[in-house]
Design an enzyme around this catalytic site. Structure first.
Site, PDB file in Angstrom:
ATOM      1  CB  CYS A 104     -22.457 -33.818   9.444  1.00 40.18           C
ATOM      2  SG  CYS A 104     -23.359 -32.906   8.170  1.00 40.18           S
ATOM      3  CB  CYS A 107     -26.760 -30.286   8.527  1.00 36.64           C
ATOM      4  SG  CYS A 107     -26.514 -31.584   7.296  1.00 36.64           S
ATOM      5  CB  SER A 108     -27.152 -33.115  12.337  1.00 38.10           C
ATOM      6  OG  SER A 108     -28.383 -33.035  11.663  1.00 38.10           O
ATOM      7  CB  CYS A 109     -25.053 -36.146   7.460  1.00 41.45           C
ATOM      8  SG  CYS A 109     -25.816 -34.929   6.370  1.00 41.45           S
TER       9      CYS A 109
END
Lengths: 204, 127
Positions: A104, A107-109
Site C-alpha cells: 500500500c 498508507c498501510s492497507c
C-alpha cells in the site's frame, strides 16, 4: 510488549501511545475495556493463521479455490472470517509464471480478517516506496529469488479492495492433510514477499 | 459520538464497513480498454498516487461501485463512482531503469513486472 525486536515500535512511540491512551480514557472518549478487547482480538484471535486456513483449504479443495478466486470475500466468509478491512477481498494466485506481491504505497492497507494487523516493515516508507519500483530487489532481500522469466505483479492497494496472495503449494506436500498444510503457510507468503515453508522430510 | 463498548467490539469488527455502494453507475471503461491517468495535483485527498499520473495502462477488472474517497474526504458526501483495477507495465511507470543494481546499462530489456492500481473512474481517460 512483543519480543520480536524487528517488529517492535520505537520507545518514543510507546510513550506517546501510553500518554494518548490515558488522556483518552480520562476524558471518557475511550472505554478501557473496549480497548482491551480490541487488543486481545488482534493479539490472540485474528491473525495470519486465518489466512493460512484459507490457503490450505484452497490447496485441498479445487472447488473452494475456484470460489476463492471468483468471489474472495464470500469464500473467506465460508471459513468464518469477515469484517473490518476485509470487506471487499480479492485473492491473487501465484503460478510457475506469475508471482504476486502486495503493498500500500499510500498508507498501510492490509487484509485484517485473514492476516491480522500489518507488520511494521509493511507500513515503513522504504517498503512502500521500493516495492513498486524495484520489486525483484525487495523480494531478494526477503530471501525470494525468482527467475527473470517469472512475471512479478505488484498490487498497490490504493482503494478499498484488500488483497491476499494464494502461494503455490510446496512440492513434497502431497501426503499432508489440510491442517498440516496450513502450518506451512507463512504470513509473508500471503503478502507475496515470502514462500511457504517446505514440508519436513519424514524418514522412511 | 457514542463510545465503543467492549461488548460491541466483536460484532462491529465482524460487520466491518464496506465502502461499496448499492447504486448502479454505467461503466465508462471495459476490461481490456487502454486508458491514461489524469495529470492532477489536488490540494486535498486522492487515491491516485503521483507515480501513476499521466501514465498509460489497461483496465483488467471492474470492481463495481464505491464511495469516491476524494469527495468523501473533502466534504463527507458519499458519491458513487466505479472502481477499476488498472495494469501498468514497470517500464511505463519507471522508464528504462532496471530493477537489478548489477545491471544498469542502457538497452537492457525492461524488467518482467507489472504494477496494478485500483483507480476510480474520473482518474482515467480513454486512449
Amino acid at each position: 510488549m512483543s519480543k520480536h525486536h524487528h517488529n517492535a515500535p520505537l520507545p518514543d512511540t510507546v510513550l506517546r501511545v501510553k500518554a494518548l491512551e490515558s488522556l483518552l480514557i480520562e476524558k471518557g472518549l475511550v472505554d478501557p475495556e473496549a480497548l482491551d478487547e480490541l487488543i486481545d482480538t488482534y493479539e490472540t484471535k485474528v491473525g495470519p493463521r486465518n489466512g493460512a486456513a484459507v490457503v490450505a483449504r484452497a490447496w485441498c479443495d479445487d472447488n473452494y479455490k475456484q470460489r476463492l478466486l471468483t468471489d474472495a470475500s464470500a469464500a473467506i466468509g465460508e471459513l468464518g472470517f469477515s469484517g473490518r478491512q476485509g470487506e471487499d477481498m480479492v485473492v491473487l494466485e501465484n503460478t510457475p509464471d506469475v508471482h504476486n506481491m502486495v503493498v500500500c504505497t499510500l498508507c498501510s492497507c492490509y487484509p485484517w480478517p485473514v492476516l491480522g494487523l500489518p507488520p511494521v516493515w509493511y507500513k515503513s516508507a522504504p517498503y512502500r516506496a521500493r516495492a513498486v519500483i524495484e520489486p525483484r530487489a525487495v523480494l531478494a532481500e526477503f530471501g525470494v529469488t525468482l527467475d527473470d522469466d517469472v512475471e512479478i505483479r505488484v498490487w498497490d492497494s490504493t482503494a478499498e479492495i484488500r488483497y491476499l496472495v494464494l502461494p503455490m503449494r510446496p512440492t513434497g506436500s502431497d501426503d499432508l492433510d489440510e491442517h498440516a498444510l496450513s502450518g506451512l503457510v507463512t504470513r509473508d507468503s500471503m503478502i507475496g514477499v515470502g514462500l511457504p515453508q517446505a514440508p519436513v522430510q519424514q524418514n522412511r | 459520538m457514542p463510545v465503543l463498548t467492549a461488548k460491541q467490539v466483536e460484532p462491529e469488527l465482524r460487520r466491518g464497513s464496506s465502502t461499496r455502494m448499492a447504486v448502479d453507475v454505467d461503466p465508462r471503461f471495459r476490461v481490456g480498454d487502454e486508458v491514461i491517468t489524469r495529470k492532477m495535483n489536488p490540494r486535498g485527498h486522492t487515491r491516485l498516487p503521483r507515480y501513476a499520473r499521466g501514465r498509460r495502462g489497461i483496465v483488467v477488472r471492474d470492481h463495481g461501485v464505491f464511495i469516491f474517497p476524494d469527495r468523501h474526504a473533502a466534504d463527507g458526501l458519499k458519491t458513487p463512482q466505479r472502481l477499476y483495477s488498472v495494469r501498468f507495465s514497470h517500464h511505463e511507470l519507471w522508464g528504462p531503469n532496471h530493477d537489478r543494481p548489477d545491471v544498469t546499462r542502457a538497452g537492457f530489456p525492461p524488467i518482467n513486472a507489472s504494477i496494478f492500481l485500483d483507480l476510480f473512474d474520473e482518474y482515467l481517460e480513454s486512449l
